[in-house]
Design an enzyme around this catalytic site. Structure first.
Site, PDB file in Angstrom:
ATOM      1  N   CYS A 159      -4.765  13.538  12.950  1.00  0.00           N
ATOM      2  CA  CYS A 159      -4.565  12.112  12.674  1.00  0.00           C
ATOM      3  C   CYS A 159      -4.565  11.352  13.991  1.00  0.00           C
ATOM      4  O   CYS A 159      -4.024  11.827  14.994  1.00  0.00           O
ATOM      5  CB  CYS A 159      -3.233  11.918  11.966  1.00  0.00           C
ATOM      6  SG  CYS A 159      -2.876  10.200  11.607  1.00  0.00           S
ATOM      7  N   ARG A 209       0.959  15.082  12.687  1.00  0.00           N
ATOM      8  CA  ARG A 209       1.633  14.709  11.438  1.00  0.00           C
ATOM      9  C   ARG A 209       1.754  15.948  10.554  1.00  0.00           C
ATOM     10  O   ARG A 209       1.009  16.120   9.590  1.00  0.00           O
ATOM     11  CB  ARG A 209       0.874  13.582  10.743  1.00  0.00           C
ATOM     12  CG  ARG A 209       0.912  12.311  11.574  1.00  0.00           C
ATOM     13  CD  ARG A 209       0.241  11.168  10.899  1.00  0.00           C
ATOM     14  NE  ARG A 209       0.976  10.690   9.744  1.00  0.00           N
ATOM     15  CZ  ARG A 209       0.543   9.678   8.987  1.00  0.00           C
ATOM     16  NH1 ARG A 209      -0.592   9.076   9.274  1.00  0.00           N
ATOM     17  NH2 ARG A 209       1.243   9.268   7.954  1.00  0.00           N
ATOM     18  N   LYS A 224       0.842  -1.215   0.000  1.00  0.00           N
ATOM     19  CA  LYS A 224       0.000   0.000   0.000  1.00  0.00           C
ATOM     20  C   LYS A 224       0.873   1.261   0.000  1.00  0.00           C
ATOM     21  O   LYS A 224       0.669   2.169  -0.804  1.00  0.00           O
ATOM     22  CB  LYS A 224      -0.883   0.016   1.257  1.00  0.00           C
ATOM     23  CG  LYS A 224      -1.462   1.390   1.586  1.00  0.00           C
ATOM     24  CD  LYS A 224      -2.318   1.384   2.835  1.00  0.00           C
ATOM     25  CE  LYS A 224      -1.594   1.678   4.129  1.00  0.00           C
ATOM     26  NZ  LYS A 224      -1.353   3.094   4.426  1.00  0.00           N
ATOM     27  N   ASP A 257       5.095   0.953  11.970  1.00  0.00           N
ATOM     28  CA  ASP A 257       3.853   0.331  11.497  1.00  0.00           C
ATOM     29  C   ASP A 257       3.690  -1.112  11.998  1.00  0.00           C
ATOM     30  O   ASP A 257       2.665  -1.745  11.723  1.00  0.00           O
ATOM     31  CB  ASP A 257       3.788   0.371   9.962  1.00  0.00           C
ATOM     32  CG  ASP A 257       3.609   1.791   9.437  1.00  0.00           C
ATOM     33  OD1 ASP A 257       3.214   2.668  10.220  1.00  0.00           O
ATOM     34  OD2 ASP A 257       3.881   2.019   8.241  1.00  0.00           O
TER      35      ASP A 257
HETATM   36  N1  EPU Z   1       7.278  14.801  10.140  1.00  0.00           N
HETATM   37  C1  EPU Z   1       7.545  16.123  10.372  1.00  0.00           C
HETATM   38  N2  EPU Z   1       7.328  17.001   9.347  1.00  0.00           N
HETATM   39  C2  EPU Z   1       6.887  16.598   8.121  1.00  0.00           C
HETATM   40  C3  EPU Z   1       6.625  15.218   7.904  1.00  0.00           C
HETATM   41  C4  EPU Z   1       6.836  14.349   8.935  1.00  0.00           C
HETATM   42  O1  EPU Z   1       7.955  16.520  11.451  1.00  0.00           O
HETATM   43  O2  EPU Z   1       6.745  17.437   7.236  1.00  0.00           O
HETATM   44  C5  EPU Z   1       7.505  13.826  11.233  1.00  0.00           C
HETATM   45  C6  EPU Z   1       6.242  13.049  11.589  1.00  0.00           C
HETATM   46  O3  EPU Z   1       5.443  13.733  12.508  1.00  0.00           O
HETATM   47  C7  EPU Z   1       6.848  11.777  12.133  1.00  0.00           C
HETATM   48  C8  EPU Z   1       8.098  11.574  11.286  1.00  0.00           C
HETATM   49  O4  EPU Z   1       8.398  12.853  10.746  1.00  0.00           O
HETATM   50  O5  EPU Z   1       7.238  11.981  13.475  1.00  0.00           O
HETATM   51  C9  EPU Z   1       7.935  10.572  10.177  1.00  0.00           C
HETATM   52  O6  EPU Z   1       6.767  10.846   9.407  1.00  0.00           O
HETATM   53  P1  EPU Z   1       6.712  10.553   7.846  1.00  0.00           P
HETATM   54  O7  EPU Z   1       6.537  11.836   7.112  1.00  0.00           O
HETATM   55  O8  EPU Z   1       7.866   9.709   7.458  1.00  0.00           O
HETATM   56  O9  EPU Z   1       5.353   9.744   7.714  1.00  0.00           O
HETATM   57  P2  EPU Z   1       4.496   9.683   6.385  1.00  0.00           P
HETATM   58  O10 EPU Z   1       5.396   9.740   5.235  1.00  0.00           O
HETATM   59  O11 EPU Z   1       3.381  10.645   6.474  1.00  0.00           O
HETATM   60  C10 EPU Z   1       4.582   7.095   6.019  1.00  0.00           C
HETATM   61  C11 EPU Z   1       3.591   5.966   6.015  1.00  0.00           C
HETATM   62  C12 EPU Z   1       3.110   5.674   7.435  1.00  0.00           C
HETATM   63  C13 EPU Z   1       4.331   5.336   8.289  1.00  0.00           C
HETATM   64  C14 EPU Z   1       5.346   6.499   8.232  1.00  0.00           C
HETATM   65  C15 EPU Z   1       6.623   6.210   8.987  1.00  0.00           C
HETATM   66  C16 EPU Z   1       2.490   6.133   3.878  1.00  0.00           C
HETATM   67  C17 EPU Z   1       1.251   6.382   3.114  1.00  0.00           C
HETATM   68  N3  EPU Z   1       2.444   6.309   5.182  1.00  0.00           N
HETATM   69  O12 EPU Z   1       3.863   8.234   6.514  1.00  0.00           O
HETATM   70  O13 EPU Z   1       2.278   4.532   7.347  1.00  0.00           O
HETATM   71  O14 EPU Z   1       3.935   5.121   9.615  1.00  0.00           O
HETATM   72  O15 EPU Z   1       5.692   6.774   6.858  1.00  0.00           O
HETATM   73  O16 EPU Z   1       7.256   5.094   8.485  1.00  0.00           O
HETATM   74  O17 EPU Z   1       3.476   5.737   3.306  1.00  0.00           O
HETATM   75  C18 EPU Z   1       0.484   3.151   7.931  1.00  0.00           C
HETATM   76  O18 EPU Z   1       0.682   2.511   6.875  1.00  0.00           O
HETATM   77  O19 EPU Z   1      -0.297   2.735   8.836  1.00  0.00           O
HETATM   78  C19 EPU Z   1       1.167   4.417   8.138  1.00  0.00           C
HETATM   79  C20 EPU Z   1       0.766   5.317   9.018  1.00  0.00           C
END
Ligand code: EPU
Length: 453
Positions: A118, A123, A22, A339
């Protein structure tokens, strides 16, 4: 809203195939916006998040064709004008933010609804915006939308730093990487996310004609090109779905074989499980003609070292009744994935002693803690850390969690618990697991979906 009813206590046995990922599929689908030829993706899982991304892309001028017989999803831009990713869709799926980089790169502007609150904690998307601003985008906020524009219609390559307080950002890296593929000049992303889903995105973009090096490491170099073209690409297997079924087998003292298993991406899970006393070992692949291939020959063909460094293999999970307690810390890849935190917590509830789990990516991602406690788990949370005191058994109960992976942890607990567990609000699970109840039934679990009348 559908629910699951589980009568726990069955040992899981049998063989299932891991679906396409996914979290890889979502940014790869968004990359369809980057060219005007069809992008054909194979092994896209049938999930509500994927259907929502299809809806979003359709609203952005893409023709979406799903061919179930061929197992393909085709994305073809037929109208390159729309730039608005509407709140109605983005609020159902935060990954809608993935279209920001591709829209900006391909259409010179984007208006993407700012993702809201969220269940797993804060996030923010500040790193996405910082990265795109460094590429020259002008970004403002208007009526809850991120409004972004590339001066003169094209972004410019530069040095981008994507480190934040909890490490890098996966979807932020995907956004900047996709945008830089069509930017003018060279972009270097420092502190890029190293997650395998980023490697898969870079592989797709390179096949489309991009020039990307270093994906999978913290430094990615992208030489911008003028145009990308359509290709066919198979999505990588879902490491989180795979890990969830490994933990389900471990939880029920089961014996399960998983095919299309992304072993190389689950080293941190294997490391923790070895200490727990659960072993994941390479085994024969499924043989289409019915004859078995030589195990040693296949294992040698697929792997080196301990045999678990291959990208797609078949593995056997052999669990035992006695589970040792361990210390788990979630970290960016290749560390232990956030995850899988809820699922390993469910397992450690049954360990013989006290385990400690520390969440370093989403420090508030503990919606499952109170629900597991309703099933007899002994858990003590202090900030981002939970002390898991092993108990002899879990007891079935009605439970609910408004997060996908927390719900998966509760299903695992229900599979091992004595008596009946009802998991409410299964739509959270449907976002990330393709008909989870059918897979678990195939492995012998007593689990039924009760559809909302
Ligand atoms: N963060 C920031 N600023 C940003 C973006 C993120 O501070 O602009 C912080 C977040 O708050 C968090 C960390 O950085 O503490 C990591 O977040 P990340 O941006 O990597 O998360 P994401 O890209 O939004 C993806 C997955 C998540 C998974 C995370 C971490 C997808 C669609 N989602 O989210 O998956 O937990 O990476 O590996 O790829 C899930 O599948 O259940 C899920 C939540």
């Amino acid at each position: 809203m559908d629910s699951f009813i589980i009568h726990g206590g069955q040992r899981l046995r049998g063989r299932v195939r891991v679906n396409g990922s996914k979290n890889a599929a979502l940014p790869l689908m968004a990359a369809g916006l980057l060219c005007d030829q069809p992008l054909v993706l194979r092994d896209v899982p049938n999930l509500s998040d994927i259907r929502n991304m299809s809806r979003l892309l359709a609203s952005l001028g893409c023709q979406i064709k799903q061919d179930d017989a061929a197992g393909t999803l085709t994305i073809h831009v037929t109208d390159p004008e729309p730039v608005l990713a509407h709140y109605d869709i983005v609020r159902t799926m935060r990954a809608g933010i993935c279209v920001l980089g591709p829209l900006l790169a391909a259409r010179g502007k984007a208006r993407v609804s700012m993702p809201g609150g969220c269940a797993i904690g804060d996030r923010p998307v500040d790193l996405h915006l910082r990265g795109l601003r460094q590429l020259g985008a002008r970004i403002t906020l208007d009526e809850g939308n991120i409004v972004a524009e590339a001066p003169d219609g094209r972004l410019r390559g530069t040095h981008v730093f994507l480190g934040g307080p909890n490490g890098s950002t996966v979807l932020g890296t995907a956004n900047v990487l996709s945008a830089a593929a069509l930017a003018q000049g060279v972009t270097v992303i420092e502190c890029a996310a190293c997650e395998p889903e980023i490697e898969d995105l870079a592989a797709l973009l390179n096949a489309m004609g991009a020039k990307i090096q270093g994906a999978g490491s913290p430094r990615i170099t992208i030489e911008g090109v003028d145009k990308l073209h359509g290709v066919e690409h198979t999505i990588m297997p879902d490491r989180i779905e795979a890990g969830t079924y490994v933990l389900a087998a471990a939880m029920t003292n089961g014996e399960v074989v998983l095919d299309n298993y992304p072993a190389r991406h689950l080293m941190a899970l294997h490391d923790r499980l070895n200490e727990v006393g659960v072993h994941v070992e390479p085994t024969d692949p499924p043989d289409k003609k019915g004859a078995r291939k030589s195990k040693t020959k296949q294992a040698k063909a697929n792997c080196t070292g301990n045999g678990l460094d291959a990208q797609r293999i078949s593995v056997r999970i052999a669990a035992q009744r006695h589970l040792n307690p361990v210390h788990v810390v979630t970290q960016p890849h290749p560390g232990f994935p956030t995850d899988l935190q809820a699922q390993i917590m469910a397992l450690l509830c049954l360990a013989d002693g006290n385990s400690i789990i520390t969440e370093k990516i989403f420090p508030d991602r503990f919606l499952h803690v109170a629900e597991l406690a309703r099933m007899g788990a002994e858990l003590k949370r202090s900030g981002p850390t939970v002390l898991v005191c092993g108990v002899r058994e879990l007891i079935g109960a009605p439970v609910m969690a408004s997060d996908l992976r927390a719900s998966a942890g509760l299903v695992l607990a229900g599979l091992a618990a004595r008596g009946k567990t009802t998991i409410n609000r299964v739509y959270h699970l449907d976002r990330g697991y393709e008909r989870m109840e059918l897979t678990l039934q195939q492995l012998g679990a007593d689990i039924q979906r009760v559809e909302e009348s």
